[in-house]
Design an enzyme around this catalytic site. Structure first.
Site, PDB file in Angstrom:
ATOM      1  N   ASP A 162      -7.181 -11.209  12.149  1.00 21.65           N
ATOM      2  CA  ASP A 162      -6.840 -11.085  13.566  1.00 21.65           C
ATOM      3  C   ASP A 162      -7.066 -12.406  14.299  1.00 21.65           C
ATOM      4  O   ASP A 162      -6.189 -12.913  15.013  1.00 21.65           O
ATOM      5  CB  ASP A 162      -7.739 -10.035  14.241  1.00 21.65           C
ATOM      6  CG  ASP A 162      -7.429  -8.615  13.851  1.00 21.65           C
ATOM      7  OD1 ASP A 162      -6.543  -8.024  14.470  1.00 21.65           O
ATOM      8  OD2 ASP A 162      -8.087  -8.095  12.935  1.00 21.65           O
ATOM      9  N   GLU A 222      -5.780 -10.562  22.184  1.00 20.76           N
ATOM     10  CA  GLU A 222      -6.805  -9.526  22.174  1.00 20.76           C
ATOM     11  C   GLU A 222      -8.170 -10.058  21.783  1.00 20.76           C
ATOM     12  O   GLU A 222      -9.194  -9.653  22.333  1.00 20.76           O
ATOM     13  CB  GLU A 222      -6.407  -8.405  21.212  1.00 20.76           C
ATOM     14  CG  GLU A 222      -7.493  -7.350  21.062  1.00 20.76           C
ATOM     15  CD  GLU A 222      -7.129  -6.247  20.082  1.00 20.76           C
ATOM     16  OE1 GLU A 222      -7.902  -5.277  20.010  1.00 20.76           O
ATOM     17  OE2 GLU A 222      -6.104  -6.359  19.392  1.00 20.76           O
ATOM     18  N   ASP A 275      -1.022  -9.588  20.300  1.00 24.18           N
ATOM     19  CA  ASP A 275      -1.891  -8.702  19.525  1.00 24.18           C
ATOM     20  C   ASP A 275      -1.693  -9.104  18.068  1.00 24.18           C
ATOM     21  O   ASP A 275      -0.670  -8.776  17.459  1.00 24.18           O
ATOM     22  CB  ASP A 275      -1.543  -7.229  19.733  1.00 24.18           C
ATOM     23  CG  ASP A 275      -2.625  -6.309  19.167  1.00 24.18           C
ATOM     24  OD1 ASP A 275      -3.414  -6.778  18.319  1.00 24.18           O
ATOM     25  OD2 ASP A 275      -2.692  -5.136  19.556  1.00 24.18           O
ATOM     26  N   ILE A 295      -3.068  -8.343  15.100  1.00 19.69           N
ATOM     27  CA  ILE A 295      -2.902  -7.221  14.173  1.00 19.69           C
ATOM     28  C   ILE A 295      -3.182  -5.945  14.959  1.00 19.69           C
ATOM     29  O   ILE A 295      -4.331  -5.618  15.238  1.00 19.69           O
ATOM     30  CB  ILE A 295      -3.843  -7.306  12.955  1.00 19.69           C
ATOM     31  CG1 ILE A 295      -3.522  -8.538  12.099  1.00 19.69           C
ATOM     32  CG2 ILE A 295      -3.731  -6.035  12.104  1.00 19.69           C
ATOM     33  CD1 ILE A 295      -4.388  -8.667  10.857  1.00 19.69           C
ATOM     34  N   ASP A 296      -2.120  -5.250  15.341  1.00 21.25           N
ATOM     35  CA  ASP A 296      -2.295  -3.964  15.999  1.00 21.25           C
ATOM     36  C   ASP A 296      -2.452  -2.905  14.911  1.00 21.25           C
ATOM     37  O   ASP A 296      -1.763  -2.945  13.894  1.00 21.25           O
ATOM     38  CB  ASP A 296      -1.068  -3.647  16.863  1.00 21.25           C
ATOM     39  CG  ASP A 296      -1.266  -2.389  17.687  1.00 21.25           C
ATOM     40  OD1 ASP A 296      -2.246  -2.329  18.442  1.00 21.25           O
ATOM     41  OD2 ASP A 296      -0.446  -1.466  17.563  1.00 21.25           O
ATOM     42  N   THR A 308      -5.684  -2.260  13.509  1.00 14.47           N
ATOM     43  CA  THR A 308      -6.585  -2.947  12.577  1.00 14.47           C
ATOM     44  C   THR A 308      -7.248  -1.972  11.616  1.00 14.47           C
ATOM     45  O   THR A 308      -7.437  -2.300  10.438  1.00 14.47           O
ATOM     46  CB  THR A 308      -7.665  -3.725  13.357  1.00 14.47           C
ATOM     47  OG1 THR A 308      -7.026  -4.625  14.264  1.00 14.47           O
ATOM     48  CG2 THR A 308      -8.542  -4.526  12.419  1.00 14.47           C
ATOM     49  N   ASP A 341      -0.989  -4.869  23.806  1.00 14.81           N
ATOM     50  CA  ASP A 341      -0.335  -3.799  23.047  1.00 14.81           C
ATOM     51  C   ASP A 341       1.095  -3.550  23.511  1.00 14.81           C
ATOM     52  O   ASP A 341       1.932  -3.101  22.723  1.00 14.81           O
ATOM     53  CB  ASP A 341      -1.099  -2.472  23.209  1.00 14.81           C
ATOM     54  CG  ASP A 341      -2.468  -2.467  22.577  1.00 14.81           C
ATOM     55  OD1 ASP A 341      -2.568  -2.818  21.393  1.00 14.81           O
ATOM     56  OD2 ASP A 341      -3.444  -2.113  23.266  1.00 14.81           O
TER      57      ASP A 341
END
Length: 373
Positions: free
Chosen positions: A57, A82, A159, A161-162, A164, A304
């Site tokens: 991330d 994020e 974002d 890695i949405d 996670t 997001d």
């Protein structure tokens, strides 16, 4: 003098490099286990009992900032995401992950987090960070040229890695609906959204699914979607022109959605799919596999929703504030700058929930039903 840069081209390549890093970090179970770190305090999403971030991330976010900010320095100050760049080393020391000028500098930074026996992994990650990526080079010939822009007027939400938790576990559970997974790597997305800093309106979005196409065990390729919604230019990925057919009306929801909302959507004739990942659920609306994504809780954030909202706008759809739209009886789009009633602590949260649709005609009946007691 004509600007030879193409922001869409650059963001597509940044998303594919992000996908490459995500796949590389996950290709070794031992490395993945070492890289996982639980978020605490203000970093954590209160909705989840445990909220995690991974080195992937943080590294992806900082790589996108480095690459896009390097090519478009006018926007560098306004590229945000994020994750905090801080990551604890094996000894517990906080290390600020950064992309160096060279592979060697980036490797040295990563080795402050990784144990010395992972030097080969650190070198491989640094090589991926500094590699020149051209995603589907042939499609770049068909990309629209963006209108003349003052890049200082725009910002980017990332974002990296949405979903996670899905990225970490990798366990896949399918729904009863073809093509829609409930959990698993298919739910993981990389989200990059461009917004206008004065109005807060999302203008350009990229969504990448790093694990969409499984070639063989632990080998995947990406699916990527983009959309542009400038006042004088709307365009999107060609494969979004074909909308899948499904019987009746379909909605997609979080498994924790309240029963009252689900009952009202059922009364309108909607069937339900439950799935992980805000970006993934929004993408199912974008591709037309479902008709609406509704979330009544304030558990998503600007990172997001910025990218999917821009793509939906390019398709003449949108993403809206759930509570405000119901209260006013009209569509209230999400914005990416603080509202008048926001505080510094909460403005990044879509605290009044969201509704996403590709077909705006559906919203009349939805709002009318949700307005009722």
């Amino acid at each position: 003098m004509t600007d030879s840069r193409n922001l869409l081209h650059s963001l597509i390549n940044a998303a594919e490099k992000a996908a490459n890093i995500a796949r590389l970090c996950r290709s070794n179970d031992q490395l993945l286990a070492l890289l996982v770190q639980e978020k605490t305090g203000k970093e954590a999403n209160a909705r989840f009992e445990h909220d995690f971030k991974t080195l992937a991330d943080v590294l992806i976010q900082e790589t996108i900032k480095h690459d896009v900010g390097g090519e478009f320095p006018e926007m560098l100050e306004y590229i945000q995401g994020e994750e905090s760049p801080s990551f604890a080393s094996a000894t517990g020391k906080a290390v600020s992950i950064c992309v160096g000028a060279t592979e060697e500098e980036t490797t040295a930074c990563l080795l402050q987090v990784l144990q010395s026996e992972y030097e080969d992994a650190a070198k491989a990650l640094a090589a991926e960070v500094h590699r020149v990526v051209e995603f589907h080079k042939e499609i770049h010939e068909d990309l629209p040229q963006l209108p003349e822009m003052d890049y200082k007027q725009f910002g980017i939400w990332i974002d990296p890695i949405d979903a996670t938790a899905e990225y970490i576990s990798g366990d896949t559970i399918f729904t009863n609906f073809p093509g829609i997974t409930s959990t698993g790597l298919d739910c993981v997305t990389v989200l990059i959204g461009l917004f206008e800093r004065v109005t807060g309106v999302p203008m350009l979005g990229i969504i990448s699914q790093p694990f969409r196409n499984k070639i063989e065990e632990n080998i995947y390729t990406s699916s990527l979607y983009w959309g542009i919604a400038f006042p004088d230019l709307k365009a999107h990925s060609k494969h979004l022109n074909t909308v899948p057919t499904h019987e009746g009306l379909m909605g997609i929801f979080s498994s924790s959605e309240c029963a009252g909302l689900l009952q009202k959507m059922s009364d309108l004739g909607y069937a339900f799919a439950f799935s992980a990942g805000a970006g993934h659920k929004a993408l199912k609306v974008i591709t037309g596999e479902v008709d609406v994504y509704v979330l009544s809780k304030g558990s998503t954030y600007k990172w997001d929703t910025c990218a999917p909202q821009a793509i939906l706008r390019s398709l003449n759809g949108g993403m809206f504030d759930f509570v405000s739209s119901i209260e006013k009886g009209e569509l209230v789009p999400l914005k990416y700058i603080p509202d008048d009633d926001s505080t510094d602590a909460d403005w990044k949260c879509n605290r009044k929930g969201i509704i996403a649709v590709r077909n705006l005609d559906l919203m009349h009946d939805i709002l009318k039903k949700l307005e009722s007691p």
